[in-house]
Design an enzyme around this catalytic site. Sequence first.
Site, mmCIF file in Angstrom:
data_model
loop_
_atom_site.group_PDB
_atom_site.id
_atom_site.type_symbol
_atom_site.label_atom_id
_atom_site.label_comp_id
_atom_site.label_asym_id
_atom_site.label_seq_id
_atom_site.Cartn_x
_atom_site.Cartn_y
_atom_site.Cartn_z
ATOM 1 N N ARG A 163 -1.062 -1.281 -9.342
ATOM 2 C CA ARG A 163 -2.305 -0.398 -8.239
ATOM 3 C C ARG A 163 -2.401 1.274 -8.248
ATOM 4 N NH1 ARG A 163 -3.960 -1.429 -1.878
ATOM 5 N NH2 ARG A 163 -3.933 -3.259 -2.946
ATOM 6 N N ASP A 190 1.018 -1.153 0.292
ATOM 7 C CA ASP A 190 0.033 -0.005 -0.162
ATOM 8 C C ASP A 190 0.578 1.220 -0.448
ATOM 9 O OD1 ASP A 190 -2.635 -1.504 0.107
ATOM 10 O OD2 ASP A 190 -3.043 -0.780 2.232
HETATM 11 C C1 LIG Z 1 -8.720 -1.202 -3.816
HETATM 12 C C2 LIG Z 1 -8.270 -0.177 -3.331
HETATM 13 C C3 LIG Z 1 -6.838 -0.061 -2.397
HETATM 14 C C4 LIG Z 1 -6.825 1.262 -2.087
HETATM 15 N N1 LIG Z 1 -5.307 1.346 -1.731
HETATM 16 C C5 LIG Z 1 -5.090 2.780 -1.289
HETATM 17 C C6 LIG Z 1 -3.139 3.040 -0.622
HETATM 18 O O1 LIG Z 1 -2.307 1.839 -0.800
HETATM 19 N N2 LIG Z 1 -3.147 4.044 -0.689
HETATM 20 C C7 LIG Z 1 -3.918 5.184 -0.834
HETATM 21 O O2 LIG Z 1 -3.318 6.659 -0.331
HETATM 22 N N3 LIG Z 1 -5.219 5.564 -0.915
HETATM 23 C C8 LIG Z 1 -5.370 3.799 -1.744
HETATM 24 N N4 LIG Z 1 -7.327 3.396 -1.938
HETATM 25 C C9 LIG Z 1 -8.495 4.673 -1.995
HETATM 26 C C10 LIG Z 1 -7.978 6.130 -2.581
HETATM 27 O O3 LIG Z 1 -7.267 6.338 -3.154
HETATM 28 C C11 LIG Z 1 -9.269 6.753 -2.672
HETATM 29 O O4 LIG Z 1 -9.597 7.557 -1.676
HETATM 30 C C12 LIG Z 1 -10.666 6.295 -2.589
HETATM 31 O O5 LIG Z 1 -10.397 4.735 -3.868
HETATM 32 C C13 LIG Z 1 -11.818 6.890 -3.709
HETATM 33 O O6 LIG Z 1 -11.174 7.523 -4.351
HETATM 34 P P1 LIG Z 1 -12.216 6.836 -5.654
HETATM 35 O O7 LIG Z 1 -11.122 6.071 -6.787
HETATM 36 O O8 LIG Z 1 -13.165 5.822 -5.855
HETATM 37 O O9 LIG Z 1 -12.847 7.766 -6.413
HETATM 38 P P2 LIG Z 1 -14.008 9.037 -5.395
HETATM 39 O O10 LIG Z 1 -13.432 9.815 -6.286
HETATM 40 O O11 LIG Z 1 -14.005 9.217 -4.316
HETATM 41 O O12 LIG Z 1 -15.485 8.707 -6.306
HETATM 42 C C14 LIG Z 1 -15.851 8.909 -6.964
HETATM 43 C C15 LIG Z 1 -17.549 8.453 -7.740
HETATM 44 O O13 LIG Z 1 -16.973 6.964 -6.918
HETATM 45 C C16 LIG Z 1 -18.580 7.146 -6.548
HETATM 46 N N5 LIG Z 1 -18.440 6.538 -5.054
HETATM 47 C C17 LIG Z 1 -17.447 6.570 -4.900
HETATM 48 N N6 LIG Z 1 -17.442 5.989 -3.329
HETATM 49 C C18 LIG Z 1 -18.097 5.483 -3.529
HETATM 50 C C19 LIG Z 1 -19.653 5.058 -2.515
HETATM 51 N N7 LIG Z 1 -18.973 4.498 -1.335
HETATM 52 N N8 LIG Z 1 -20.875 4.693 -3.214
HETATM 53 C C20 LIG Z 1 -21.558 4.604 -3.951
HETATM 54 N N9 LIG Z 1 -20.567 5.616 -5.245
HETATM 55 C C21 LIG Z 1 -19.892 5.787 -5.035
HETATM 56 C C22 LIG Z 1 -19.600 8.544 -6.876
HETATM 57 O O14 LIG Z 1 -19.522 8.749 -8.464
HETATM 58 C C23 LIG Z 1 -18.306 9.152 -6.625
HETATM 59 O O15 LIG Z 1 -18.562 10.804 -7.346
HETATM 60 C C24 LIG Z 1 -7.336 2.309 -2.355
HETATM 61 C C25 LIG Z 1 -8.720 2.389 -3.067
HETATM 62 C C26 LIG Z 1 -9.156 0.825 -3.253
HETATM 63 C C27 LIG Z 1 -10.262 0.835 -3.552
#
Ligand SMILES: Cc1cc2nc3c(=O)[nH]c(=O)nc-3n(C[C@H](O)[C@H](O)[C@H](O)COP(=O)(O)OP(=O)(O)OC[C@H]3O[C@@H](n4cnc5c(N)ncnc54)[C@H](O)[C@@H]3O)c2cc1C
Length: 308
Positions: A184, A134
Amino acid sequence: MNPLRGSILAAARSSRVRAGVESVGATRRVVERFVAGETTADALSCVVRLADDGLAATIDHLGEEVRDTAGADATVSAYLELLESLSAKGLAAGADVSVKLTALGLEADPAGARDRAAAILAAAGAAGATMTVDMEQSSLTDATLRIVRELRERDASVAAVLQAMLRRTEADAAALAAEGARVRLCKGAYAEGADVAFQRRGEVDASYRRCLRVLLDAACTPLVATHDPAMIAAATELAAAVGRSPGDWEIQMLLGVRPDEQLRLRSLGLGVRVYVPFGQEWWGYLMRRLAERPANLAFFARAMASKG
Ligand SMILES: Cc1cc2nc3c(=O)[nH]c(=O)nc-3n(C[C@H](O)[C@H](O)[C@H](O)COP(=O)(O)OP(=O)(O)OC[C@H]3O[C@@H](n4cnc5c(N)ncnc54)[C@H](O)[C@@H]3O)c2cc1C
């Protein structure tokens, strides 16, 4: 950007706030949407449920910012126990473990953290599983990528994580793509300054798209971690355009976030992996999920108010 993000991320560091929340008694119901449970057995049950739906898992033993040797060694033991249990149940092949280097003592002892990560990687490899390192706050990006590269010399299947919000990430993506790594790509979950990170959502999304192109175009394995419909559409279109098959790349989402979309993407024949956090240290993780999305905050507030 959610205006409460800064305060929620500050609460993530507060044990007093956590104690207050636990004392309300609604904790379990709130936490269990995003966290598999506190024990290895809870994590295994969750992996089985996901596998029944055709979803793969990357399992994270919750914990970060461990500074003492005993704590860092305990993290290793937790992962070794997890991998043994996955093997014993025939669930290890194709599984992945997500590991935070600060849970292995990175800030106090980088070489020790690398050796501990190497021990987990060796156990994962022996079990037929893979490992992802991560990515944490930007002050640790260089140290983390350095260790991932050292680990790749032992086992090239170890995956790096890049955060599109950081200005440096497109260059990091190009370098890792040229190395043929598993990468990732996420947006980034930490509060970062304008000197190192894009502050506007549109800029982060544009960076994400640029990095997607770099990774999907190269002979590397992109792991597309997002819930954002626009990013998912961009990735699926690009993957089809460059002729990638489902084994060549995958979509990753967090446990409890858009579960219907996870199933829909799987039903299209795409590879989907769910990030499954478990363990007692769920507080910081839960706060980051709340900071990301006001709707999650409303869910949390409703459950607290009902004192379930
Ligand atoms: C598998 C995985 C591993 C990760 N590992 C790391 C890591 O190692 N380090 C790190 O800093 N971050 C990590 N993250 C977190 C990541 O950086 C984001 O903070 C998090 O995924 C939110 O960003 P997003 O791309 O989903 O989009 P966002 O900009 O948060 O959301 C965009 C859109 O997605 C949809 N959406 C988002 N959440 C929801 C919900 N709950 N219900 C319905 N629709 C929703 C909506 O349409 C929203 O407008 C990880 C995320 C994932 C999925």
